[in-house]
Every structure is written in structure tokens, then in C-alpha cells.
Design an enzyme around this catalytic site. Structure first.
Site, PDB file in Angstrom:
ATOM      1  N   GLU A  31       1.112  -1.320  -0.009  1.00 56.00           N
ATOM      2  CA  GLU A  31       0.174   0.192   0.091  1.00 56.00           C
ATOM      3  C   GLU A  31       0.553   1.188   0.185  1.00 56.00           C
ATOM      4  O   GLU A  31       1.341   1.401   1.538  1.00 56.00           O
ATOM      5  CB  GLU A  31      -0.784  -0.488   1.387  1.00 56.00           C
ATOM      6  CG  GLU A  31      -2.214  -1.022   1.045  1.00 56.00           C
ATOM      7  CD  GLU A  31      -3.169  -1.215   2.450  1.00 56.00           C
ATOM      8  OE1 GLU A  31      -2.639   0.276   3.172  1.00 56.00           O
ATOM      9  OE2 GLU A  31      -4.105  -1.984   2.519  1.00 56.00           O
TER      10      GLU A  31
ATOM     11  N   GLU B 134      -6.259  -7.569  -1.087  1.00 52.35           N
ATOM     12  CA  GLU B 134      -6.601  -7.544   0.086  1.00 52.35           C
ATOM     13  C   GLU B 134      -7.830  -6.023   0.493  1.00 52.35           C
ATOM     14  O   GLU B 134      -7.879  -5.738  -0.065  1.00 52.35           O
ATOM     15  CB  GLU B 134      -5.372  -6.276   0.845  1.00 52.35           C
ATOM     16  CG  GLU B 134      -5.507  -6.740   2.467  1.00 52.35           C
ATOM     17  CD  GLU B 134      -4.855  -5.759   2.787  1.00 52.35           C
ATOM     18  OE1 GLU B 134      -3.169  -5.889   3.042  1.00 52.35           O
ATOM     19  OE2 GLU B 134      -5.312  -5.022   4.201  1.00 52.35           O
TER      20      GLU B 134
HETATM   21  C1  IDC Z   1      -3.125  -3.945  10.501  1.00 50.84           C
HETATM   22  C2  IDC Z   1      -2.832  -5.120  10.871  1.00 50.84           C
HETATM   23  C3  IDC Z   1      -3.285  -4.639  12.790  1.00 50.84           C
HETATM   24  C4  IDC Z   1      -2.066  -4.654  13.222  1.00 50.84           C
HETATM   25  C5  IDC Z   1      -1.961  -3.285  11.303  1.00 50.84           C
HETATM   26  C6  IDC Z   1      -0.223  -2.976  12.129  1.00 50.84           C
HETATM   27  O1  IDC Z   1      -4.750  -5.788  10.631  1.00 50.84           O
HETATM   28  O2  IDC Z   1      -3.176  -5.744  13.335  1.00 50.84           O
HETATM   29  O3  IDC Z   1      -1.656  -3.884  14.280  1.00 50.84           O
HETATM   30  O4  IDC Z   1      -1.654  -3.253  10.567  1.00 50.84           O
HETATM   31  O5  IDC Z   1       0.759  -3.222  11.044  1.00 50.84           O
HETATM   32  C7  IDC Z   1      -4.166  -1.901   5.374  1.00 50.84           C
HETATM   33  C8  IDC Z   1      -3.018  -2.596   5.229  1.00 50.84           C
HETATM   34  C9  IDC Z   1      -2.613  -3.958   6.544  1.00 50.84           C
HETATM   35  C10 IDC Z   1      -3.743  -3.621   8.174  1.00 50.84           C
HETATM   36  C11 IDC Z   1      -5.103  -3.446   7.905  1.00 50.84           C
HETATM   37  C12 IDC Z   1      -5.632  -3.091   8.545  1.00 50.84           C
HETATM   38  O6  IDC Z   1      -2.689  -3.858   4.356  1.00 50.84           O
HETATM   39  O7  IDC Z   1      -1.660  -3.990   6.810  1.00 50.84           O
HETATM   40  O8  IDC Z   1      -3.392  -4.706   8.874  1.00 50.84           O
HETATM   41  N1  IDC Z   1      -5.104  -2.185   6.869  1.00 50.84           N
HETATM   42  O9  IDC Z   1      -5.537  -1.730   9.277  1.00 50.84           O
HETATM   43  N2  IDC Z   1      -4.111  -1.747   4.452  1.00 50.84           N
HETATM   44  C13 IDC Z   1      -5.638  -0.938   4.926  1.00 50.84           C
HETATM   45  C14 IDC Z   1      -6.358  -1.343   6.256  1.00 50.84           C
END
Ligand code: IDC
Length: 460
Positions: free
Chosen positions: A286, A378
């Protein structure tokens, strides 16, 4: 079985046989249109139209036809600019097929919707002149023999064709599957038993392997994480699933920060997995806080590294604004359409979280899907934090749209993280039950019900 019906009214008197000399000097006209339903499902279908010019060369053209039923609608088309007014459909040439020599063809297609029955269109015409042709009877759509075998057995090496992900038969497919959480944190969720459940019970086509680069990920132990990713590729392969290798950059948002690491990592995994058919590469999860130009520049440096080792694999490029095609930064897909990555066999990532990203994001995907090959690498059923309640209505609207457009997806996450996006309840991965409904969260229950329905992979 394909039943070819003889066809449509022929208004074209000259079908390219003899050109009469002498006045009045008139262009010879004529065309054939072959209409084929390539797949059909409840309320939707995909059709191809092959139009062949039998007259003098044309430098611009518009194909017209009539939909017999009111409920029949063109939803998304490709290789032409499509429009519909009532029952009249037109498909206007685009730059790459505007000129049609005598005997030359253009292949167009669209995803359509219908209610009730779905009879073949009538009255095909090219620049207003009726075409002769053939239709494959849509009341008897081609039914491929039910594909037997795993997703990778049936589909083999994938490639991008037009705006679609296509299989070894050069036919569009949709892969539906799950993403791991960060493999640095949730290793116990990715053992034999859980991956058996993913392949056998969930009937997942795909495992996305989320290898964070920061947050105690790859940068702390490049060799160890590379090994772990390769191991998961093998585990997916053994179960007939595709493996999407996700270089999970998140913070910092500029992928160029990790450019050298990306080159090292991808040259290694691409060389090691070059002979496998189940690997897809996602080069930057991202990008955020960074321009599309910077993301494109990163992609154009990493893709050649992959191609040098593994020339035929599909590569997916993240987009601006957390892979929102720029929407979360106030932009849209046009920055990519107007300035695409200079590479072939690539797709663009689109991510959404159903409780946060709704109609304007769906409208962008609907629009962009006819211009760009998209892969939802995702998405979550919850808010963009990864937590909160499942937004069921928005999740279903999204999944229906992706099904209709045949856009592949991976859901965040196949894990037991203590957050609403996780498919398993906390503690599940310490146990041995990955199959009963008791271990699923609300999000897991919804996704399993969607992913486990029968695939409809074309086999010819
Ligand atoms: C989130 C995980 C969470 C973690 C965070 C930081 O769900 O447990 O603490 O990342 O690493 C994304 C990202 C993805 C995120 C997810 C939800 O690709 O890594 O995971 N998210 O926030 N983009 C939008 C949402």
C-alpha cells in the site's frame, strides 16, 4: 455443448464477394458478427462479439445491436466504448482497433446483467449496415465440463489478457481466497492443518502471503523471511492454490524506501520459484503519502528484476492512497490510465475496507475495471483499522461487484488476530480445529460462505 444457430437478418447484400465496377462509386459494405456467451450465472453473463469487416477498409466504426429483453444490460465492456440506450447497444471503436481492413476482425466483450431469460441480441450492424453472422444460443450457454482438479491444476500458468486475469486456456477467471496476517506474528496460523482447511473446506483458490517489510518483518532477517515465504509457496502449491507473494510495505508509505530490499527479495524468490505455475508477485502492498509517479518509478525498477528470473509470472502493482487507485488521496484511476506502468502482464492492486470505503470507491472500481486489469489483493469486511464491526451490507455489495466483474480477491485475514477482520476467533491457531463453524468469526463465516461456492473455471 455449443449450439450454433443460424442467424440474424441479413441486410448486407454484398458480402465481400464481388466488387462491381462503375458508377455510382459506392463503398462496399458488409460484416459478420459472432456472438458467444462465454459464461453465465444467476443474473449475469459474459459475452464476446467478434465483428469482421467484409467491406472496404474502414477507418472508424461503431457496432450496434439490440437487446431483446428489457432487463438485459451491458455492465462493463472492453475493447470498445460501450453504451446502451434502452434496448439499443453501441460499441464504438477504440484507438487500437479503429481501423479494420477488409476481412479484419475486432474482438469485443462485455459483462452483462439480465433478469428472467437472456436471449441473444439481434440486428447487429456495423456503421449502420446490418451484419450476417452467428450466435451461440444463450438459452444453451456453453457449459464447460465441470472442471476437476485443484485451482492450479485447472488453470495452470496465469497471464493477463485485456483487463482480465486469464488461465491457460486464455479465458478470464476470478480467484477467491484469503490473505495471511503478518507472517512475523501469526506463524501458528499457517501450518498443515489450517492450510488443509483453507484448500479443502474453504475451497480457496489463493493464499496471499503478507510479508511485512518493517514492523519486525523482512528487514530484520531477510534470509529467514525469504525462506518462510518460499515454504508457504510450497504449501500452497501442494494444495493446488495460487500463492500471492505480498511485499507488505505499509509504513513508510513510499515504496522507494525499500527499493533495494525489494530488488534483493524479488530476485531471490523469482529465481527460486520460476518453474512454478502458482506464483503471483505483489511488489508493494500500500503506497501512501507518495505520488503515482514515484510508485510507477519503483515498479519499473522492480518488475525487470522479477522478469529476469521468472519471465512469465503475473506482477501486481500497488496504487496510490493505500492501493485505492488514488481515491483516498482525492485522485482517481485516470492517473494510472493516463500514465500506466511500462510493462506487460501486470495488474493493479485495489484495496478496500467495507465499513470505510463505499459507493464512491465502488463507482471507481466499476469504471476502472474496463480500463485497467485490477486485482483486489486485500480487503476487509470491517473498518480500515482492521477492527470494528463487520459491515455486512457493504461487504456483500463489494463481493457481488467483484464477482460480476470477475475481479480476483484476497480477504484480510486468515488469522486469529483479536480484531474484527480476522476469520478465526482468538486462540484458534493454538488448537487443531480449523474447520468447524465454532472457530469462525462473523467475518470468517461470511467469507467462507462466499469463497467455498463452486468455481466456474473455463476449460476450453
Ligand atoms: C493491520 C492489522 C493490525 C496491525 C496493523 C499494523 O490488521 O493487526 O496492527 O496492520 O501492522 C491495511 C494494511 C494492513 C492492515 C489493515 C488493517 O495493508 O497491514 O493490517 N489495512 O488496518 N490497509 C488498510 C487496512
Amino acid at each position: 455443448m455449443k449450439r450454433i444457430l443460424a442467424l440474424l437478418a441479413t441486410g448486407a447484400s454484398v458480402v465481400g464477394l464481388t466488387v462491381l465496377a462503375g458508377p455510382p462509386a459506392q463503398a462496399t459494405t458488409g460484416c459478420t458478427a459472432e456472438y458467444t456467451i462465454t459464461s453465465q450465472w444467476a443474473g449475469g453473463f459474459q459475452a464476446g462479439v467478434k465483428v469482421t469487416n467484409l467491406g472496404d477498409p474502414v477507418s472508424d466504426w461503431t457496432l450496434g445491436f439490440t437487446m431483446p429483453h428489457a432487463g438485459q444490460k451491458v455492465v462493463q465492456g472492453w475493447n470498445a466504448t460501450w453504451s446502451q440506450s434502452g434496448s439499443a447497444v453501441t460499441a464504438a471503436a477504440v484507438d487500437w482497433n479503429r481501423t479494420l481492413a477488409t476481412g479484419a476482425s475486432a474482438d469485443l466483450g462485455f459483462v452483462g446483467a439480465f433478469t428472467g431469460s437472456n436471449p441473444a441480441p439481434t440486428s447487429f450492424s456495423l456503421n449502420g449496415v446490418a451484419c450476417t453472422g452467428s450466435v451461440t444460443d444463450p438459452t444453451d450457454p456453453p457449459t464447460d465440463p465441470p472442471a476437476t482438479g485443484t485451482p492450479t491444476d485447472v488453470n495452470g500458468q496465469l497471464h493477463v489478457c485485456g483487463v482480465h486475469l486469464c488461465n491457460q486456456y486464455d479465458r478470464p477467471i476470478q480467484l477467491r481466497g484469503m490473505s495471511t496476517h503478518g507472517i512475523q506474528w501469526f506463524g501458528p496460523c499457517y501450518g498443515d492443518a489450517s492450510l488443509d482447511a483453507l484448500a479443502d473446506d474453504w475451497k480457496s483458490d489463493l493464499l496471499r502471503v503478507a510479508m511485512y517489510v518493517q514492523e519486525d518483518g523482512y528487514e530484520t532477517d531477510p534470509e529467514g523471511f525469504t525462506r518462510q515465504v518460499n515454504h508457504l509457496v510450497d504449501m500452497a502449491e501442494a494444495r493446488g492454490m495460487y500463492a500471492l507473494i505480498d511485499f507488505h510495505t505499509l509504513t513508510p508509505g513510499d515504496p522507494n524506501y525499500n527499493l533495494d530490499r525489494a530488488k534483493t527479495f524479488f530476485s531471490s524468490v523469482a529465481a527460486r520459484n520460476a518453474d512454478k505455475k502458482n506464483v503471483i508477485y505483489e511488489i508493494a502492498n500500500e503506497p501512501n503519502g507518495v505520488s503515482w509517479a514515484a510508485v510507477k518509478n519503483y515498479a519499473e525498477q522492480v518488475i525487470p528484476v522479477i522478469r529476469a528470473a521468472d519471465p512469465d509470472a503475473v506482477v501486481i502493482v500497488g496504487t496510490r492512497g493505500w492501493s485505492s487507485l488514488g481515491v483516498s488521496d482525492g485522485a482517481n484511476e485516470s492517473e494510472v490510465v493516463n500514465n500506466p506502468v511500462n510493462a506487460t502482464n501486470i495488474m493493479y492492486a485495489f484495496h478496500f475496507y467495507a465499513a470505510s470505503h463505499k459507493d464512491n470507491y465502488r463507482a471507481t472500481v466499476s469504471r476502472a475495471a474496463s480500463r485497467l486489469p485490477l486485482f483486489v489483493t486485500e480487503f476487509g469486511t470491517v473498518s480500515a483499522t482492521g477492527g470494528g464491526a463487520v459491515d455486512r451490507a457493504s461487504s456483500i455489495a463489494w463481493l457481488d461487484l467483484l464477482d460480476q466483474l470477475k475481479i480476483s480477491y484476497a480477504n484480510w485475514t486468515f488469522s486469529d488476530a483479536d480484531e474484527g477482520s480476522a476469520a478465526f476467533k482468538p486462540g484458534t491457531c493454538n488448537g487443531s480445529d480449523f474447520s468447524s463453524s465454532a472457530v469462525l468469526t462473523e467475518s470468517g463465516t461470511l467469507l467462507k460462505s462466499r469463497i467455498s461456492t463452486a468455481d466456474n473455471f473455463p476449460t476450453s
